[in-house]
Design a protein around this motif. Structure first.
Motif: not given
Length: 278
Positions: A164-165, A168, A216, A242, A244-245, A249, A252-253, A255-256
């Motif tokens: 995903r990362f 994008e 991840g 995680v 989506d990682s 992480p 990549e994420n 906030a989480l």
């Protein structure tokens, strides 16, 4: 960011990102240790999401980022010695330690050597085992020594991040590709330090620190099962996968990652909430 320079026992100058301002109230320091091929800036987004009550430090390992290489090769044990020196230089007692991948191995070594310096430990995308594919890392080390990293950007993106990362192709993704491509032949020293590490299976039986684990789901370098192995051997530990990682992480994420850190630290001191309003 407030840069801080620590001097190791071989006079190597170690660069560290410190708190932007003094915390609003006294709390134990947080020390974040970065992954192979990164530097302490990989935690910038996470640090920005943590509350002002926390004093968060993110050093660059020797020979990486803005830290000098010094006289010693960056073995995991050597990086643990450097980090122990930073904790002692802070002079604020035990710390909350966060380690991502390579930084996780350093954290495990510190937990083995100096558990008195730690209040808690967070490990992200690492393993308790010695490297199971040393020949692959040896080949990478040799290639980097001979050719540098200029042609390795796409390969390292695929290794260090999830699909995903990478798909994008954000500004952050592009910035890390440029970073990877600019590392040069000296990165081979850190590669050797990672794949020559020992296993830490025996440590897990005696580890009594509060422990939070991240993996991840899309990680190509380390499997969630590696962290589950640790979780199953350290009573009271918690494992967060995680979805989506990939291997990183905190990037990549963030906030989480920051939210789970806050939740973990809050759980260690009932009634003392660290999270920011909202």
């Amino acid at each position: 960011m407030n840069p801080v320079i620590f001097v190791a026992d071989d006079e190597a100058r170690l660069f560290c990102r410190g708190p932007g301002q003094a915390p609003e109230r006294k709390s134990a320091p947080v020390l974040m240790l970065h992954s192979l091929f990164f530097d302490g800036s990989m935690f910038d987004a996470v640090r920005s999401l943590l509350p002002a009550t926390l004093a968060v430090y993110a050093p660059d390992h020797r020979g990486q980022g803005q830290s000098e290489a010094g006289r010693y090769a960056p073995s995991i044990d050597r990086l643990a010695s450097d980090t122990i020196g930073i904790i002692e230089a802070l002079g604020e007692g035990p710390v909350h330690l966060v380690g991502s991948s390579m930084g996780g191995y350093v954290a495990l070594r510190i937990a083995e050597r100096r558990p008195d310096l730690l209040l808690s430990c967070v490990l992200s995308c690492c393993t308790a085992h010695a490297e199971r594919q040393p020949e692959r890392f040896a080949a990478l080390e040799q290639r980097i020594r001979e050719e540098g990293t200029a042609q390795l950007g796409p390969t390292l993106l695929q290794t260090m991040f999830g699909e995903r990362f990478v798909a994008e192709n954000s500004d952050a993704c592009q910035a890390w590709q440029r970073h990877f491509e600019g590392l040069g032949p000296s990165a081979a020293e850190a590669v050797h330090g990672v794949f020559s590490r020992p296993g830490y299976e025996a440590l897990l039986n005696d580890l009594r620190l509060p422990l939070l684990l991240f993996s991840g789901e899309m990680d190509r370098a380390k499997r969630p099962a590696d962290m589950e192995y640790i979780a199953g051997r350290v009573p009271g530990s918690r494992h967060v996968t995680v979805a989506d990682s990939g291997h990183t992480p905190p990037v990549e994420n963030p906030a989480l990652f920051a939210r789970e850190l806050q939740r973990f630290w809050d759980s260690l001191t009932p009634g003392a909430k660290t999270h920011a309003p909202g």
